[in-house]
Write a protein that holds these residues in place. Structure first.
Motif, mmCIF file in Angstrom:
data_model
loop_
_atom_site.group_PDB
_atom_site.id
_atom_site.type_symbol
_atom_site.label_atom_id
_atom_site.label_comp_id
_atom_site.label_asym_id
_atom_site.label_seq_id
_atom_site.Cartn_x
_atom_site.Cartn_y
_atom_site.Cartn_z
ATOM 1 N N ILE A 127 -13.235 -7.635 4.976
ATOM 2 C CA ILE A 127 -14.561 -8.150 4.587
ATOM 3 C C ILE A 127 -14.462 -9.634 4.252
ATOM 4 N N ALA A 128 -13.442 -10.024 3.492
ATOM 5 C CA ALA A 128 -13.246 -11.433 3.140
ATOM 6 C C ALA A 128 -13.044 -12.272 4.399
ATOM 7 N N GLY A 129 -12.256 -11.758 5.330
ATOM 8 C CA GLY A 129 -12.046 -12.475 6.592
ATOM 9 C C GLY A 129 -13.329 -12.657 7.371
ATOM 10 N N LEU A 130 -14.222 -11.687 7.265
ATOM 11 C CA LEU A 130 -15.497 -11.784 7.965
ATOM 12 C C LEU A 130 -16.394 -12.840 7.324
ATOM 13 N N VAL A 131 -16.550 -12.817 5.993
ATOM 14 C CA VAL A 131 -17.490 -13.746 5.351
ATOM 15 C C VAL A 131 -16.929 -15.166 5.225
ATOM 16 N N LEU A 132 -15.611 -15.312 5.201
ATOM 17 C CA LEU A 132 -15.028 -16.658 5.084
ATOM 18 C C LEU A 132 -14.448 -17.152 6.407
ATOM 19 N N GLY A 187 -24.392 -11.077 14.977
ATOM 20 C CA GLY A 187 -23.223 -10.211 15.110
ATOM 21 C C GLY A 187 -22.529 -10.038 13.774
ATOM 22 N N TYR A 188 -22.324 -11.128 13.062
ATOM 23 C CA TYR A 188 -21.727 -11.061 11.727
ATOM 24 C C TYR A 188 -22.629 -10.292 10.771
ATOM 25 N N ASP A 248 -25.063 -8.150 11.370
ATOM 26 C CA ASP A 248 -25.197 -6.729 11.693
ATOM 27 C C ASP A 248 -23.974 -5.927 11.253
ATOM 28 N N VAL A 249 -22.793 -6.488 11.470
ATOM 29 C CA VAL A 249 -21.570 -5.768 11.093
ATOM 30 C C VAL A 249 -21.464 -5.663 9.575
ATOM 31 N N LEU A 250 -21.636 -6.771 8.873
ATOM 32 C CA LEU A 250 -21.469 -6.745 7.422
ATOM 33 C C LEU A 250 -22.546 -5.898 6.740
ATOM 34 N N LEU A 251 -23.797 -6.149 7.062
ATOM 35 C CA LEU A 251 -24.867 -5.404 6.406
ATOM 36 C C LEU A 251 -24.887 -3.950 6.864
ATOM 37 N N GLY A 252 -24.457 -3.695 8.087
ATOM 38 C CA GLY A 252 -24.363 -2.326 8.578
ATOM 39 C C GLY A 252 -23.254 -1.532 7.908
ATOM 40 N N ALA A 253 -22.298 -2.221 7.295
ATOM 41 C CA ALA A 253 -21.185 -1.549 6.616
ATOM 42 C C ALA A 253 -21.564 -1.072 5.216
ATOM 43 N N ILE A 254 -22.723 -1.531 4.701
ATOM 44 C CA ILE A 254 -23.160 -1.096 3.378
ATOM 45 C C ILE A 254 -23.606 0.355 3.479
ATOM 46 N N ASP A 255 -23.028 1.177 2.655
ATOM 47 C CA ASP A 255 -23.292 2.609 2.676
ATOM 48 C C ASP A 255 -24.574 2.914 1.908
ATOM 49 N N ARG A 256 -25.612 3.266 2.642
ATOM 50 C CA ARG A 256 -26.926 3.535 2.035
ATOM 51 C C ARG A 256 -26.843 4.678 1.010
ATOM 52 N N ASP A 257 -26.045 5.699 1.312
ATOM 53 C CA ASP A 257 -25.926 6.831 0.394
ATOM 54 C C ASP A 257 -25.262 6.428 -0.922
ATOM 55 N N VAL A 258 -24.290 5.531 -0.850
ATOM 56 C CA VAL A 258 -23.591 5.082 -2.053
ATOM 57 C C VAL A 258 -24.449 4.090 -2.830
ATOM 58 N N PHE A 307 -24.379 -15.630 4.793
ATOM 59 C CA PHE A 307 -24.623 -16.189 6.122
ATOM 60 C C PHE A 307 -25.676 -17.277 6.063
ATOM 61 N N PRO A 308 -25.465 -18.356 6.822
ATOM 62 C CA PRO A 308 -26.499 -19.390 6.885
ATOM 63 C C PRO A 308 -27.691 -18.890 7.701
#
Length: 158
Positions: free
Chosen positions: A22-27, A38-39, A41-51, A67-68
């Motif tokens: 995750i850190a590698g993705l955002v930084l 693409g960034y 969708d991947v990051l926000l799609g990884a948030i677990d709605r149930d959790v 993200f800018p």
């Protein structure tokens, strides 16, 4: 963008490995060779709605701030900006993150390292800038399935 870099996260049950990704993705944003969506969708799609439950929309908003906007991304792409993030440490913060008792599987990690930005300067030469960066990542890694994201807050916990 032909040949746009694919952005992915690992399937893992290890919170350190997942937080590092995750850190590698955002930084490690690379406007020069990827789309911002693409960034995002991947990051926000990884948030677990149930959790995340009732906090889902708020956590998406907080995490999306990494993200800018599209116009800024396009300017950075025109400058051929690329960021790389080299992880130096992954630690569990000493601060008590959970105001309430979180169910088993909730983990918080602070990932630190060096972010190197490369972009094309005004004279057409490549400019490099390296600096220490840290990000705190809240993940959910239950024993029976792979990790998912809860949030990447703005503040860094030590």
């Amino acid at each position: 963008m032909p040949g746009a870099r694919a952005v992915t996260l690992p399937d893992t049950k290890d919170p350190d490995t997942y937080a590092e990704a995750i850190a590698g993705l955002v930084l490690g944003l690379r406007p020069a060779d990827s789309y911002v969506r693409g960034y995002r969708d991947v990051l926000l799609g990884a948030i677990d709605r149930d959790v995340a439950g009732d906090d889902y929309d708020r956590l998406r908003t907080v995490t999306g701030r990494w993200f800018p906007d599209e116009a800024t991304w396009d300017r950075q792409a025109a400058q051929r900006m690329r960021a790389d993030f080299e992880v130096e440490s992954v630690v569990e913060p000493e601060q008590d993150v959970f105001a309430r008792d979180a169910p088993p599987g909730h983990e918080v990690r602070t990932v630190s390292g060096v972010q190197t930005l490369r972009y094309e300067g005004e004279n057409g030469e490549e400019v490099r800038d390296a600096r220490a960066r840290s990000v705190t990542v809240w993940v959910y890694c239950p024993s029976d399935r792979n990790c998912s994201l809860v949030s990447v807050p703005d503040e860094v916990l030590r």
